[in-house]
Write a protein that holds these residues in place. Structure first.
Motif, PDB file in Angstrom:
ATOM      1  N   GLY A 200       0.640  -1.766  -0.087  1.00 53.99           N
ATOM      2  CA  GLY A 200      -0.271   0.397   0.132  1.00 53.99           C
ATOM      3  C   GLY A 200       0.899   1.152   0.190  1.00 53.99           C
ATOM      4  O   GLY A 200       0.408   2.872   0.502  1.00 53.99           O
ATOM      5  N   ILE A 201       1.757   1.123  -0.560  1.00 53.36           N
ATOM      6  CA  ILE A 201       3.100   2.225  -0.492  1.00 53.36           C
ATOM      7  C   ILE A 201       2.058   3.458  -2.113  1.00 53.36           C
ATOM      8  O   ILE A 201       2.115   2.813  -3.279  1.00 53.36           O
ATOM      9  CB  ILE A 201       3.751   2.035  -0.776  1.00 53.36           C
ATOM     10  N   PRO A 202       2.208   4.282  -1.558  1.00 52.93           N
ATOM     11  CA  PRO A 202       1.514   6.060  -2.276  1.00 52.93           C
ATOM     12  C   PRO A 202       2.664   5.368  -3.103  1.00 52.93           C
ATOM     13  O   PRO A 202       4.218   5.930  -2.669  1.00 52.93           O
ATOM     14  CB  PRO A 202       1.520   7.186  -1.291  1.00 52.93           C
ATOM     15  N   LEU A 203       2.255   5.631  -4.590  1.00 50.60           N
ATOM     16  CA  LEU A 203       3.507   6.227  -5.663  1.00 50.60           C
ATOM     17  C   LEU A 203       3.100   6.987  -6.273  1.00 50.60           C
ATOM     18  O   LEU A 203       2.227   7.222  -6.835  1.00 50.60           O
ATOM     19  CB  LEU A 203       3.346   4.337  -6.508  1.00 50.60           C
ATOM     20  N   PRO A 204       4.177   7.875  -6.780  1.00 51.34           N
ATOM     21  CA  PRO A 204       3.906   8.901  -7.834  1.00 51.34           C
ATOM     22  C   PRO A 204       3.852   9.445  -9.070  1.00 51.34           C
ATOM     23  O   PRO A 204       4.623   9.893 -10.010  1.00 51.34           O
ATOM     24  CB  PRO A 204       4.903  10.416  -6.919  1.00 51.34           C
ATOM     25  N   LEU A 205       3.006   8.055  -9.336  1.00 54.35           N
ATOM     26  CA  LEU A 205       3.788   7.783 -10.830  1.00 54.35           C
ATOM     27  C   LEU A 205       1.831   7.392 -11.331  1.00 54.35           C
ATOM     28  O   LEU A 205       1.372   6.761 -12.083  1.00 54.35           O
ATOM     29  CB  LEU A 205       3.543   6.080 -10.608  1.00 54.35           C
ATOM     30  N   GLY A 206       0.899   8.446 -11.162  1.00 57.61           N
ATOM     31  CA  GLY A 206      -0.502   8.285 -11.722  1.00 57.61           C
ATOM     32  C   GLY A 206      -0.481   9.651 -13.248  1.00 57.61           C
ATOM     33  O   GLY A 206      -2.248   9.600 -13.045  1.00 57.61           O
ATOM     34  N   ALA A 207       0.324   9.805 -13.008  1.00 62.41           N
ATOM     35  CA  ALA A 207       0.094  10.427 -14.708  1.00 62.41           C
ATOM     36  C   ALA A 207       0.731  10.633 -15.843  1.00 62.41           C
ATOM     37  O   ALA A 207       1.038  11.375 -16.481  1.00 62.41           O
ATOM     38  CB  ALA A 207      -0.143  12.329 -13.539  1.00 62.41           C
ATOM     39  N   ILE A 208       1.099   9.203 -15.398  1.00 61.01           N
ATOM     40  CA  ILE A 208       2.146   9.073 -16.517  1.00 61.01           C
ATOM     41  C   ILE A 208       1.398   8.228 -17.970  1.00 61.01           C
ATOM     42  O   ILE A 208       0.545   7.653 -18.096  1.00 61.01           O
ATOM     43  CB  ILE A 208       2.999   7.952 -16.764  1.00 61.01           C
ATOM     44  N   GLN A 209       2.008   9.076 -19.531  1.00 57.59           N
ATOM     45  CA  GLN A 209       0.814   9.103 -19.556  1.00 57.59           C
ATOM     46  C   GLN A 209       1.481   7.707 -21.605  1.00 57.59           C
ATOM     47  O   GLN A 209       1.379   8.372 -22.409  1.00 57.59           O
ATOM     48  CB  GLN A 209       0.019   9.700 -20.971  1.00 57.59           C
ATOM     49  N   ASN A 210       2.741   7.228 -20.932  1.00 61.30           N
ATOM     50  CA  ASN A 210       3.849   6.673 -22.437  1.00 61.30           C
ATOM     51  C   ASN A 210       2.978   5.189 -22.841  1.00 61.30           C
ATOM     52  O   ASN A 210       1.069   4.839 -21.925  1.00 61.30           O
ATOM     53  CB  ASN A 210       4.773   6.404 -21.513  1.00 61.30           C
ATOM     54  N   ARG A 211       3.128   4.269 -23.307  1.00 56.23           N
ATOM     55  CA  ARG A 211       2.490   3.442 -23.978  1.00 56.23           C
ATOM     56  C   ARG A 211       4.351   2.735 -23.682  1.00 56.23           C
ATOM     57  O   ARG A 211       5.166   2.115 -24.352  1.00 56.23           O
ATOM     58  CB  ARG A 211       1.887   3.151 -25.098  1.00 56.23           C
ATOM     59  N   ARG A 212       4.013   0.740 -23.975  1.00 53.62           N
ATOM     60  CA  ARG A 212       4.730  -0.226 -23.215  1.00 53.62           C
ATOM     61  C   ARG A 212       3.903  -1.192 -23.368  1.00 53.62           C
ATOM     62  O   ARG A 212       3.130  -1.623 -22.614  1.00 53.62           O
ATOM     63  CB  ARG A 212       5.731   0.093 -21.896  1.00 53.62           C
ATOM     64  N   SER A 213       5.408  -2.002 -24.374  1.00 56.78           N
ATOM     65  CA  SER A 213       4.825  -3.158 -25.210  1.00 56.78           C
ATOM     66  C   SER A 213       5.300  -4.454 -23.651  1.00 56.78           C
ATOM     67  O   SER A 213       6.864  -4.283 -23.499  1.00 56.78           O
ATOM     68  CB  SER A 213       5.182  -3.514 -26.056  1.00 56.78           C
ATOM     69  N   LEU A 214       4.883  -5.038 -23.085  1.00 54.87           N
ATOM     70  CA  LEU A 214       5.017  -6.387 -22.494  1.00 54.87           C
ATOM     71  C   LEU A 214       5.233  -7.097 -22.716  1.00 54.87           C
ATOM     72  O   LEU A 214       4.264  -7.931 -23.915  1.00 54.87           O
ATOM     73  CB  LEU A 214       4.736  -6.412 -20.645  1.00 54.87           C
ATOM     74  N   VAL A 215       5.742  -8.535 -22.394  1.00 52.27           N
ATOM     75  CA  VAL A 215       4.910 -10.454 -22.674  1.00 52.27           C
ATOM     76  C   VAL A 215       5.214 -10.822 -21.806  1.00 52.27           C
ATOM     77  O   VAL A 215       6.058 -10.845 -20.749  1.00 52.27           O
ATOM     78  CB  VAL A 215       5.561 -10.684 -24.603  1.00 52.27           C
ATOM     79  N   ALA A 216       4.246 -11.498 -21.978  1.00 47.80           N
ATOM     80  CA  ALA A 216       3.320 -12.769 -20.727  1.00 47.80           C
ATOM     81  C   ALA A 216       4.199 -13.974 -20.962  1.00 47.80           C
ATOM     82  O   ALA A 216       5.117 -14.519 -21.948  1.00 47.80           O
ATOM     83  CB  ALA A 216       1.498 -12.748 -20.639  1.00 47.80           C
ATOM     84  N   LEU A 217       4.961 -14.453 -19.831  1.00 46.03           N
ATOM     85  CA  LEU A 217       6.146 -15.771 -19.191  1.00 46.03           C
ATOM     86  C   LEU A 217       4.933 -16.789 -21.247  1.00 46.03           C
ATOM     87  O   LEU A 217       5.638 -17.268 -21.977  1.00 46.03           O
ATOM     88  CB  LEU A 217       5.815 -15.742 -18.580  1.00 46.03           C
TER      89      LEU A 217
END
Length: 327
Positions: A200-217
């Motif tokens: 439950g740690i607050p993170l300063p990452l609530g306004a990032i509008q980038n796009r990243r591709s990931l791949v599930a295992l």
């Protein structure tokens, strides 16, 4: 079909061994660096169908590999590598990466070719194309190679060396370039994110509008299996992803939902994050968090008729279950 998997005790290799043993037409040789790894890793395939032969290869760059070690092997899937080192202590990082990722890879491929293996599937990295993309302009598999760090340079060099070897020996080479891979048992930054969310740690990452591709295992291993024998894969470089790109903010929100711990995200402007990163000596970390890195898997779809079998929602749920089991 007899398939040899290197790095069989690693994150991707372990999952791939499980996946291939379930294939009715495949048997597996699980190759590791040290025998103790094989003894530890044997428990990871106890529930899998089919027998697994464990093979100790040692240091690939220095090992005296003989064709006898690859007797009967049809396909080699090379997952083992020297990966990113957060606190690099080597005086010449590029030389250290090349020793394993280039020299070791070639040593393995030569021995496999001499033993009569037909195909060599090489797990490379999307980082051979660069560190970032403009939002909405993803890398394609045929884009120019522009690696930045020593790890990515070594992967590019290995790709080129393998293709040259293929021309001389006839060994079919397939190159797969995944972005960040996640799933049950994931470590490093992805695991850290889950710990933050779980606590439950607050993170300063609530306004990032980038796009990243990931791949599930599960998606990556499914693609690798598709490349074991598909005729259209030979000689190709292929990109992998889930087919759905997320912003860092959206990823954290959806991962929090999967964990049952809604993300506590503070909408700090990315420019402030970048400034703080520069002051704290964490510029590269913040750039990865805020920047975009997208891949276009259209070529993979068209050549192989492949689609990611697992959606992001399901993959994140499985990752969360794995996190709970480890915790």
């Amino acid at each position: 079909m007899r398939v040899l998997v290197t790095g069989a005790d690693g994150f991707v290799g372990r999952a791939l061994v499980k996946r291939v043993t379930k294939h009715p037409e495949c048997s597996v040789v699980a190759a590791v660096r040290q025998r103790s790894c094989a003894e530890w890793g044997a428990s990871s395939v106890e529930s899998a169908e089919g027998a697994v032969q464990w093979l100790e290869l040692g240091d690939l760059a220095a090992a005296q590999l003989t064709p006898d070690s690859f007797s009967g092997v049809d396909v080699v899937v090379h997952c083992a590598a020297r990966v990113h080192v957060m606190d690099e202590l080597h005086s010449d990082p590029l030389a250290a990466f090349r020793a394993v990722n280039v020299n070791g890879t070639l040593n393995l491929a030569r021995a496999a070719a001499q033993a009569g293996a037909k195909r060599f599937v090489f797990l490379s990295s999307v980082k051979v194309h660069g560190e970032s993309t403009s939002c909405g302009r993803p890398f394609t598999a045929d884009d120019a190679l522009c690696p930045v760090d020593p790890y990515a340079v070594s992967k590019m060099d290995a790709e080129r060396a393998l293709l040259a070897l293929s021309e001389k020996t006839g060994l079919e080479v397939v190159i797969i370039r995944p972005p960040l891979v996640y799933g049950p048992g994931v470590k490093a930054n992805f695991y850290s994110m889950m710990r933050w969310l779980d606590r439950g740690i607050p993170l300063p990452l609530g306004a990032i509008q980038n796009r990243r591709s990931l791949v599930a295992l599960d998606n990556l291993t499914d693609l690798i299996v598709s490349c074991l024998a598909h005729p259209n894969a030979a000689g190709q470089a292929l990109l992998a992803s889930d087919g759905e790109d997320l912003s860092t903010t959206e990823l954290l929100r959806r991962l929090g939902e999967a964990l049952g711990k809604p993300a506590r995200l503070i909408p700090v402007p990315p420019r402030l994050l970048e400034g703080a990163g520069a002051l704290l000596g964490k510029r590269a970390v913040i750039e990865r968090i805020c920047g975009s890195l997208q891949v276009d898997i259209g070529k993979t779809n068209a050549l192989l008729g492949w689609r990611p079998p697992v959606g992001v929602h399901e993959a994140l749920a499985l990752t969360a279950v794995g996190f709970r089991e480890r915790s």
